[in-house]
Enzyme design. Structure first.
Site, PDB file in Angstrom:
ATOM      1  N   ARG A 107      -8.104   8.628 -12.088  1.00 62.99           N
ATOM      2  CA  ARG A 107      -8.815   8.887 -10.895  1.00 62.99           C
ATOM      3  C   ARG A 107      -8.082  10.259 -10.248  1.00 62.99           C
ATOM      4  NH1 ARG A 107      -6.405   3.890  -6.856  1.00 62.99           N
ATOM      5  NH2 ARG A 107      -4.262   4.397  -7.415  1.00 62.99           N
ATOM      6  N   CYS A 111     -10.987  18.538  -7.761  1.00 61.58           N
ATOM      7  CA  CYS A 111     -10.339  19.710  -6.923  1.00 61.58           C
ATOM      8  C   CYS A 111     -11.067  19.953  -5.833  1.00 61.58           C
ATOM      9  CB  CYS A 111     -10.239  21.189  -7.880  1.00 61.58           C
ATOM     10  SG  CYS A 111      -9.695  22.649  -6.952  1.00 61.58           S
ATOM     11  N   ASN A 145     -10.386   7.878  -1.073  1.00 62.72           N
ATOM     12  CA  ASN A 145      -9.494   7.015  -0.970  1.00 62.72           C
ATOM     13  C   ASN A 145      -8.023   7.790  -1.348  1.00 62.72           C
ATOM     14  OD1 ASN A 145      -8.560   3.741  -1.536  1.00 62.72           O
ATOM     15  ND2 ASN A 145      -7.535   5.000  -3.143  1.00 62.72           N
ATOM     16  N   GLU A 146      -6.970   7.586  -0.318  1.00 60.63           N
ATOM     17  CA  GLU A 146      -5.785   8.094  -0.227  1.00 60.63           C
ATOM     18  C   GLU A 146      -5.971   9.522  -1.284  1.00 60.63           C
ATOM     19  OE1 GLU A 146      -3.038   5.778  -2.643  1.00 60.63           O
ATOM     20  OE2 GLU A 146      -2.561   4.517  -1.043  1.00 60.63           O
ATOM     21  N   GLU A 319      -3.953  -1.271   3.204  1.00 64.11           N
ATOM     22  CA  GLU A 319      -3.734  -1.903   2.010  1.00 64.11           C
ATOM     23  C   GLU A 319      -2.372  -2.330   2.223  1.00 64.11           C
ATOM     24  OE1 GLU A 319      -4.067   0.747  -1.459  1.00 64.11           O
ATOM     25  OE2 GLU A 319      -5.932   1.209  -1.048  1.00 64.11           O
ATOM     26  N   TRP A 327       3.474   0.019  -9.852  1.00 63.09           N
ATOM     27  CA  TRP A 327       3.591   1.517 -10.078  1.00 63.09           C
ATOM     28  C   TRP A 327       5.084   2.114  -9.758  1.00 63.09           C
ATOM     29  CZ3 TRP A 327       5.176   3.003  -5.246  1.00 63.09           C
ATOM     30  CH2 TRP A 327       4.664   2.397  -4.073  1.00 63.09           C
ATOM     31  N   GLU A 367      -4.059  -1.761 -13.526  1.00 63.52           N
ATOM     32  CA  GLU A 367      -3.246  -2.430 -12.262  1.00 63.52           C
ATOM     33  C   GLU A 367      -3.294  -3.927 -12.491  1.00 63.52           C
ATOM     34  OE1 GLU A 367      -4.697  -1.104  -8.626  1.00 63.52           O
ATOM     35  OE2 GLU A 367      -4.019   0.637  -8.906  1.00 63.52           O
ATOM     36  N   GLN A 368      -3.169  -4.170 -13.807  1.00 58.54           N
ATOM     37  CA  GLN A 368      -2.997  -5.753 -14.216  1.00 58.54           C
ATOM     38  C   GLN A 368      -1.644  -6.476 -13.759  1.00 58.54           C
ATOM     39  OE1 GLN A 368      -3.527  -6.453 -18.413  1.00 58.54           O
ATOM     40  NE2 GLN A 368      -4.655  -4.667 -18.722  1.00 58.54           N
ATOM     41  N   HIS A 370      -0.290  -5.695 -10.761  1.00 62.29           N
ATOM     42  CA  HIS A 370      -0.531  -5.717  -9.356  1.00 62.29           C
ATOM     43  C   HIS A 370      -1.028  -7.084  -8.829  1.00 62.29           C
ATOM     44  CE1 HIS A 370      -1.043  -4.244  -5.290  1.00 62.29           C
ATOM     45  NE2 HIS A 370      -0.558  -2.965  -5.716  1.00 62.29           N
TER      46      HIS A 370
END
Ligand code: GAL
Length: 656
Positions: A107, A111, A145-146, A319, A327, A367-368, A370
């Protein structure tokens, strides 16, 4: 003014069979959660091929959530441009510092400077805004997002190069001689004759010119500002009055969050206390002590930072860590009770909403590992119980006053961080460490702190901490003179001009007009070298940096050889070195005494925070702790918790 505190959750309907949605929505509501964020990575499902728009599933997801009266925060999907878009327009890709295009497959591969991507962003945001502006479940928008996640603010792409040249042309009013002078390009024969010759400052043999670097950092930050504004303008036009939010990160400084926030209604951030403890530069003892709690001051620092970003202090946690993350280098589980305590710490610092990430753990993809509020098999994970508890406590507490202005402010500067990254001059110099040590000392004394940007008005405060501010912003000295606050200035303040040059009058530059001292030379020192001095007859320690000054002011703290470490003059104190934690604590206690601000050292792992007449206490320690008598009120006033805090415990009471 008072707020209704609310809970939220991040949900990915596109990850789950549709027959599960109705039950999910019901169970979300049953926990006492009223807000759900969706959509921010769903572009490939919304538009599987160019122009083939599939909104119906998202309509149904919104309807399902709405049928349980859940309020939806809908994310624009621009953090994840889909494969067909990348293949059709490779010019949307960001480039890494080695000059390689980022590949599709995770993700944030776009640019910020790509004009094609801005066009595509405009298109998808308009379509989304038009479709959902009037949807009854829509509560607010989240842009992207972020921004900057995975270190993606700076892109070294051909598109960024073009945009940077235009940015410089505007900054230097098309005058290449002005740029050469500002950057000092005569040094090493770096002079330019045209803006078209200027490259991005990567892959140079040794360090690039600092002013070139800083301008590139400023430019990259401005690109995030304008990219976010592009989205905000579209969303606002389509749905006037609906709040626009972005979810920022922890310990990330790639762009100026104060500036990006000016276009938002609410600032939010993604709070992962255990992940941050593991990746942030804390001493190893802290990583052990707070392994399952997170650092007591790191999370709250960000709460205070993002409260400063939000319009009228409005901010959320978008979040909230619910269990182990995936991570960090190591991903422990929180102590039982910690998810509840993190939630309350956010509310205590003024959050309106705390939203857990994520509803259900994902059985596939990155992200399994998480955690979520539910396990993969849909059984509730431990965090669900804690969310329920928080929801019941919110009901007990009722309306909660908004956060009052603190008596202490701390000036935080993104530009300072960039400048020190570009020209550290000493490997042990750390802006983060300096900032967090000052902040932590104030929190240890039970003080509420406002974080403020360098251009903020200082008049409301009694004490203003400026851990370091190498480039003085316009009007800073005037603001400094027109406040009764005592101003503490850290080392390297005023040491550079806007173009990263030594001030003609020497450091601390224009500060000399109000503070009669001049720095003749500075040294940086190894981490393991300690500077010892005397302050009021007691030994103090410092290190990492030492300025040698010329002045008539008698130093308040000195080394044996007479070198001054701390000078007081008028309403200012100036450090020539990096004071250690206990030196900072001593200084702060003295200032609080002078200003009659009540400040008592709290038990080591306990922190408190006031929100109007409501006070919260938190225990980050591995053992039980007692809330000191002098900060309690009558026992009957406890809203929840007890004066004896268990590990991970929270208590809340009202004061008169
Ligand atoms: C955040 C991000 C989420 C998810 C989460 C995992 O940085 O916004 O999408 O990846 O981290 O902790």
């Amino acid at each position: 003014m008072a707020n209704e505190l609310t809970l939220g959750v991040c949900y990915y309907p596109e990850h789950w069979p549709e027959h599960m949605w109705a039950d999910d929505a019901k169970r979300v509501a049953d926990i006492g959660i009223s807000r759900v964020r969706i959509g921010e990575f769903a572009w490939s499902r919304i538009e599987p091929e160019q122009g083939n728009l599939q909104w119906e599933w998202l309509d149904r997801a919104m309807d399902t959530l709405g049928s349980e009266n859940l309020q939806v925060i809908l994310g624009t999907p621009t953090a994840t441009p889909p494969k067909w878009l990348v293949d059709a327009h490779p010019d949307i890709l960001a480039y890494d510092e080695q000059g390689q295009p980022r590949k599709f497959g995770s993700r944030r591969h776009y640019c910020f400077s790509s004009l094609t991507y801005r066009r595509e962003t405009t298109r998808i945001c308009k379509l989304m805004a038009e479709r959902y502006a009037a949807h009854p479940a829509l509560f607010a928008w989240q842009t992207d997002n972020e921004y900057g996640c995975h270190d993606t603010t700076r892109s070294w792409s051909p598109e960024a190069t073009k945009a940077f040249r235009l940015w410089l042309k505007e900054k230097f009013r098309n005058d290449i001689a002005a740029l050469n002078k500002a950057w000092g390009t005569v040094f090493w024969s770096q002079e330019y004759t045209d803006f078209s010759q200027i490259d991005l400052p990567n892959m140079t043999v040794t360090e690039a010119t600092p002013a070139h670097m800083l301008d590139f950092y400023r430019f990259s930050s401005d690109q995030v500002v304008s990219f976010n504004k592009l989205q905000c303008d579209i969303l606002r036009a389509a749905s006037p009055g609906k709040a626009i939010i972005h979810n920022f990160m922890g310990i990330y400084t790639g762009f100026d969050h104060f500036k990006v926030s000016r276009d938002l209604d609410i600032a939010s951030w993604d709070s992962y206390p255990l992940g941050f403890l593991d990746v942030a530069p804390f001493p190893v003892e802290d990583k052990h002590t707070y392994l399952r709690q997170g650092h007591p001051d790191f999370t709250s620092f960000h709460h205070d930072l993002y409260r400063a970003c939000g319009k009228n202090g409005r901010w959320w946690v978008m979040e909230q860590q619910p269990g182990p993350v995936n991570w960090a280098h190591h991903n422990p589980a929180p102590l039982p009770g910690m998810v509840r305590t993190w939630s309350w710490e956010a509310f205590a610092h003024g959050a309106e909403t705390v939203s857990y990430f994520r509803w259900r753990q994902a059985p596939f993809a990155q992200e399994q590992f998480h955690a979520g509020l539910n396990l993969v098999n849909n059984e509730p994970a431990p965090a669900t119980l804690e969310a329920r508890e928080v929801s019941a406590e919110i009901a007990k507490l009722g309306q909660t006053p908004v956060t009052a202005t603190a008596s202490i402010a701390l000036v935080f500067s993104y530009e300072a961080k960039w400048l020190f990254d570009i020209q550290p001059q000493g490997a042990s110099w750390s802006y983060w460490e300096l900032v967090l040590t000052w902040y932590g000392a104030a929190r240890r004394l039970g003080l509420d702190v406002d974080i403020i940007p360098p251009d903020a008005d200082l008049s409301a405060y009694s004490i203003v901490l400026v851990p370091s501010l190498p480039i003085l912003p316009d009007g800073f000295i005037k603001r400094l003179q027109s406040t009764d606050a005592h101003i503490v200035l850290g080392p390297r303040t005023g040491s550079k001009t806007r173009n990263v040059q030594v001030p003609p009058s020497l450091a601390p530059g224009d500060l000399q007009t109000v503070l009669p001292l001049k720095i003749l030379h500075s040294e940086s020192l190894r981490e393991d070298i300690s500077i010892r001095g005397q302050l009021d007859g007691r030994e103090v320690k410092a290190g990492k940096w030492l300025d040698h000054v010329q002045t008539e002011i008698v130093p308040a703290a000195v080394m044996e050889d007479g070198t001054g470490l701390l000078f007081h003059h008028a309403n200012m104190s100036f450090f020539t070195t990096v004071p250690d934690g206990s030196f900072i604590l001593k200084t702060l206690i003295q200032l609080c005494t002078d200003k009659r601000i009540p400040a008592d050292i709290l038990p080591e792992h306990v922190r408190i925070r006031r929100r109007g007449d409501v006070v919260f206490a938190f225990n980050y320690g591995p053992d039980g702790a007692t809330i000191p008598k002098n900060i309690r009120s009558a026992d009957g006033a406890l809203v929840f918790g007890s004066w004896e805090l268990p590990p991970a415990g929270t208590a809340c009471w009202r004061i008169k």
